[in-house]
Design a protein around this motif. Structure first.
Motif, PDB file in Angstrom:
ATOM      1  N   HIS A  31      44.222 -10.196  27.966  1.00 46.16           N
ATOM      2  CA  HIS A  31      42.884  -9.605  28.137  1.00 46.16           C
ATOM      3  C   HIS A  31      42.605  -9.395  29.620  1.00 46.16           C
ATOM      4  CE1 HIS A  31      38.435  -9.347  28.216  1.00 46.16           C
ATOM      5  NE2 HIS A  31      38.628  -8.708  27.084  1.00 46.16           N
ATOM      6  N   TYR A  33      40.300 -10.283  31.387  1.00 45.73           N
ATOM      7  CA  TYR A  33      39.689 -11.415  32.092  1.00 45.73           C
ATOM      8  C   TYR A  33      40.705 -12.498  32.449  1.00 45.73           C
ATOM      9  CZ  TYR A  33      35.105  -9.708  30.360  1.00 45.73           C
ATOM     10  OH  TYR A  33      33.987  -8.971  30.060  1.00 45.73           O
ATOM     11  N   ASP A  47      41.072  -4.424  26.718  1.00 43.80           N
ATOM     12  CA  ASP A  47      39.823  -5.092  26.341  1.00 43.80           C
ATOM     13  C   ASP A  47      39.965  -5.514  24.875  1.00 43.80           C
ATOM     14  OD1 ASP A  47      39.460  -2.731  24.934  1.00 43.80           O
ATOM     15  OD2 ASP A  47      37.619  -2.160  25.947  1.00 43.80           O
ATOM     16  N   SER A  48      38.936  -6.133  24.319  1.00 40.67           N
ATOM     17  CA  SER A  48      39.145  -6.721  22.995  1.00 40.67           C
ATOM     18  C   SER A  48      39.425  -5.649  21.939  1.00 40.67           C
ATOM     19  CB  SER A  48      37.977  -7.623  22.598  1.00 40.67           C
ATOM     20  OG  SER A  48      36.797  -6.898  22.584  1.00 40.67           O
ATOM     21  N   PHE A  71      38.981 -16.177  19.481  1.00 37.35           N
ATOM     22  CA  PHE A  71      38.562 -15.173  18.488  1.00 37.35           C
ATOM     23  C   PHE A  71      39.429 -13.916  18.594  1.00 37.35           C
ATOM     24  CE2 PHE A  71      35.713 -13.853  22.010  1.00 37.35           C
ATOM     25  CZ  PHE A  71      35.947 -12.490  22.023  1.00 37.35           C
ATOM     26  N   MET A  72      39.943 -13.655  19.792  1.00 36.71           N
ATOM     27  CA  MET A  72      40.792 -12.465  19.971  1.00 36.71           C
ATOM     28  C   MET A  72      42.141 -12.684  19.299  1.00 36.71           C
ATOM     29  SD  MET A  72      39.995 -11.588  23.941  1.00 36.71           S
ATOM     30  CE  MET A  72      38.330 -11.133  24.448  1.00 36.71           C
ATOM     31  N   TYR A 127      29.877  -8.717  16.157  1.00 39.69           N
ATOM     32  CA  TYR A 127      30.623  -8.467  17.385  1.00 39.69           C
ATOM     33  C   TYR A 127      31.986  -9.135  17.228  1.00 39.69           C
ATOM     34  CZ  TYR A 127      30.906  -8.176  22.584  1.00 39.69           C
ATOM     35  OH  TYR A 127      31.228  -7.899  23.883  1.00 39.69           O
ATOM     36  N   ASN A 129      33.383 -10.917  19.108  1.00 39.27           N
ATOM     37  CA  ASN A 129      33.271 -12.287  19.626  1.00 39.27           C
ATOM     38  C   ASN A 129      32.625 -13.183  18.572  1.00 39.27           C
ATOM     39  OD1 ASN A 129      33.527 -10.370  21.691  1.00 39.27           O
ATOM     40  ND2 ASN A 129      32.711 -11.763  23.216  1.00 39.27           N
ATOM     41  N   THR A 147      33.098  -3.845  18.899  1.00 38.64           N
ATOM     42  CA  THR A 147      33.268  -4.421  20.232  1.00 38.64           C
ATOM     43  C   THR A 147      32.254  -3.720  21.126  1.00 38.64           C
ATOM     44  OG1 THR A 147      34.831  -2.801  21.063  1.00 38.64           O
ATOM     45  CG2 THR A 147      35.767  -4.652  19.820  1.00 38.64           C
ATOM     46  N   SER A 148      32.243  -4.092  22.400  1.00 38.84           N
ATOM     47  CA  SER A 148      31.254  -3.448  23.267  1.00 38.84           C
ATOM     48  C   SER A 148      31.567  -1.964  23.443  1.00 38.84           C
ATOM     49  CB  SER A 148      31.191  -4.162  24.621  1.00 38.84           C
ATOM     50  OG  SER A 148      32.467  -4.181  25.205  1.00 38.84           O
ATOM     51  N   HIS A 220      27.812 -13.462  31.381  1.00 38.99           N
ATOM     52  CA  HIS A 220      27.150 -12.191  31.689  1.00 38.99           C
ATOM     53  C   HIS A 220      25.641 -12.298  31.862  1.00 38.99           C
ATOM     54  CE1 HIS A 220      31.090 -10.621  30.413  1.00 38.99           C
ATOM     55  NE2 HIS A 220      30.799  -9.686  31.303  1.00 38.99           N
ATOM     56  N   HIS A 243      28.249  -4.930  32.384  1.00 36.97           N
ATOM     57  CA  HIS A 243      28.694  -5.032  30.982  1.00 36.97           C
ATOM     58  C   HIS A 243      27.456  -5.123  30.071  1.00 36.97           C
ATOM     59  CE1 HIS A 243      30.709  -6.746  27.421  1.00 36.97           C
ATOM     60  NE2 HIS A 243      31.836  -6.310  27.943  1.00 36.97           N
ATOM     61  N   GLU A 245      26.765  -7.023  27.753  1.00 42.04           N
ATOM     62  CA  GLU A 245      26.330  -8.384  27.388  1.00 42.04           C
ATOM     63  C   GLU A 245      25.289  -8.902  28.385  1.00 42.04           C
ATOM     64  OE1 GLU A 245      29.737 -10.953  27.053  1.00 42.04           O
ATOM     65  OE2 GLU A 245      30.621  -9.717  25.483  1.00 42.04           O
ATOM     66  N   THR A 260      34.296  -3.069  29.038  1.00 39.29           N
ATOM     67  CA  THR A 260      35.311  -3.319  30.055  1.00 39.29           C
ATOM     68  C   THR A 260      36.114  -2.040  30.322  1.00 39.29           C
ATOM     69  OG1 THR A 260      35.411  -5.571  29.287  1.00 39.29           O
ATOM     70  CG2 THR A 260      37.298  -4.810  30.553  1.00 39.29           C
TER      71      THR A 260
HETATM   72  P1  13P Z   1      35.440  -6.624  25.903  1.00 40.04           P
HETATM   73  O1  13P Z   1      35.123  -6.283  24.480  1.00 40.04           O
HETATM   74  O2  13P Z   1      34.839  -5.660  26.853  1.00 40.04           O
HETATM   75  O3  13P Z   1      36.889  -6.845  26.084  1.00 40.04           O
HETATM   76  O4  13P Z   1      34.719  -7.981  26.233  1.00 40.04           O
HETATM   77  C1  13P Z   1      35.104  -9.164  25.647  1.00 40.04           C
HETATM   78  C2  13P Z   1      34.284 -10.265  26.129  1.00 40.04           C
HETATM   79  O5  13P Z   1      34.482 -11.386  25.770  1.00 40.04           O
HETATM   80  C3  13P Z   1      33.195  -9.949  27.026  1.00 40.04           C
HETATM   81  O6  13P Z   1      32.594 -11.120  27.428  1.00 40.04           O
END
Ligand code: 13P
Ligand code: SF4
Length: 351
Positions: A31, A33, A47-48, A71-72, A127, A129, A147-148, A220, A243, A245, A260
């Motif tokens: 990921h 991050y 990203d996720s 969770f990913m 989500y 997450n 996802t976002s 965030h 972002h 979030e 992301t």
């Molecule tokens: P993304 O869906 O942008 O990868 O974000 C995952 C996440 O955990 C953001 O805090």
């Protein structure tokens, strides 16, 4: 070479050797991050959403090693084909936000809302997450995952199916998505599971088209409007991107907000000399700084996800020493089936 540098070197070398030995039987997903050392050793960074898509489409690898949070990896395990295993270098790499939606308490809230509206009037949207049981809850109640990067599409899809949305667990991604879609705030209610009717009156809920679970991301929500105001004073030329979030106040004060992936595209399409201040997890910003040295890229403030940081070289090399054997992420078959339905609905949303 001091001892620590030496051992980092050894882990990296060992990881490269193990990768070479396993060849196409292994794929390492990372990921954005994750820190740069891990990303450099991976086969794919995303990203996720991108990682879920990649896990769903990779048919060659027997071993998927997921450098991200639980969770990913769990989503990858749900989407994996028979015979593939998914491992995460540290099983304790969780997500505070995902932990805010306990499946039992979510079911209780769903029953309360069903009593009020009838279950057939709501589409649950979770989500990414969130844990597998929450995804399964969405799957069996005709809902989906987002996802976002596709929350607005998931909301539009959900409202085509039924008149109301029950969204969890991130109230801020939910609010920002409702704002983006032009929904009036009186049509949005926040559900606090500690109170009867989620802390709402029956009248509030009757006019709500969207009910948002009261969860949030601590990484965030640290960003503040005052920090953006300070950027406006000290760097008037700079653009601020955040972002979704982040709180709606922060999103409103920024120049742009997006997933992301969309933040990376924003930086990519900027010109040399541009200044961009970013409100998201620091490791992504750090890598963008290294990659785009002709642009000034700064963090709004330095916010790090310690859960993502649990993955390190030692744990990754230990995992690769035991392919398919240690830290295997598995999901109970019925949950996996139902959660898979909700994830596939997301993957089927129009591009
Ligand atoms: P993304 O869906 O942008 O990868 O974000 C995952 C996440 O955990 C953001 O805090
Ligand atoms: Fe969870 Fe927030 Fe970390 Fe993302 S940044 S994994 S939402 S705690």
């Amino acid at each position: 070479m001091n001892q620590e540098v030496n051992s980092q070197y050894t882990h990296k070398e060992r990881i490269r050797e193990l990768k070479a030995e396993l060849g196409s039987r292994l794929i390492i997903l990372t990921h954005h991050y994750q820190n740069s050392e891990i990303v450099e050793l991976g086969d794919y960074v995303g990203d996720s959403f991108g990682l879920a898509r990649r896990a769903a489409s990779d048919t060659d690898a027997e071993y998927i090693v997921f450098c991200g949070v639980h969770f990913m990896a769990e989503s990858a395990a749900i989407l994996a084909r028979p015979g593939q295993s998914v491992q995460i270098p540290d099983m304790e790499a969780g997500c505070w936000m995902a932990d805010m939606a306990d499946p039992y308490i979510v079911e209780r809230a769903w029953r309360e809302l069903s009593d009020l509206w009838g279950a057939e009037s709501m589409t649950p949207v979770a989500y990414m997450n969130s844990e597998a049981e929450i995804k399964a809850f969405c799957g069996r109640n005709h809902g989906l995952i987002c996802t976002s990067s596709n929350a607005h599409k998931a909301f539009a899809w959900a409202l085509e199916q039924r008149e109301r949305i029950f969204f969890l667990p991130d109230q801020y991604l939910g609010l920002n998505t409702a704002d983006r879609m032009g929904m009036p705030r009186q049509e949005v209610a926040v559900w606090d599971p500690d109170f009867p009717l989620g802390g709402n009156t029956e009248k509030d809920l009757q006019r709500a088209r969207v009910v948002l679970w009261k969860g949030h991301c601590l990484v965030h929500t640290r960003f503040k409007v005052q920090e953006i105001e300070e950027v406006r004073r000290s760097r008037p030329e700079a653009k601020v991107i955040v972002h979704p979030e982040c709180t709606p106040e922060v999103v409103a004060a920024a120049d742009a907000s997006g997933s992301t992936d969309s933040m990376i595209k924003y930086v990519e399409s900027a010109s040399p000399g541009d200044e961009i201040v970013i409100g998201t997890e620091f490791n992504l910003i750090d890598r963008l700084q290294q990659h785009y040295r002709d642009r000034t890229i700064l963090p709004l403030s330095r916010s790090i996800c310690p859960n993502m940081g649990r993955i390190d070289l030692l744990k990754l090399s230990h995992t690769l020493e035991h392919p398919g054997q240690v830290n295997v992420v598995s999901v109970e078959p019925e949950i996996r089936k139902q959660a898979g339905v909700a994830l596939e609905r997301m993957l089927d949303l129009p591009g």
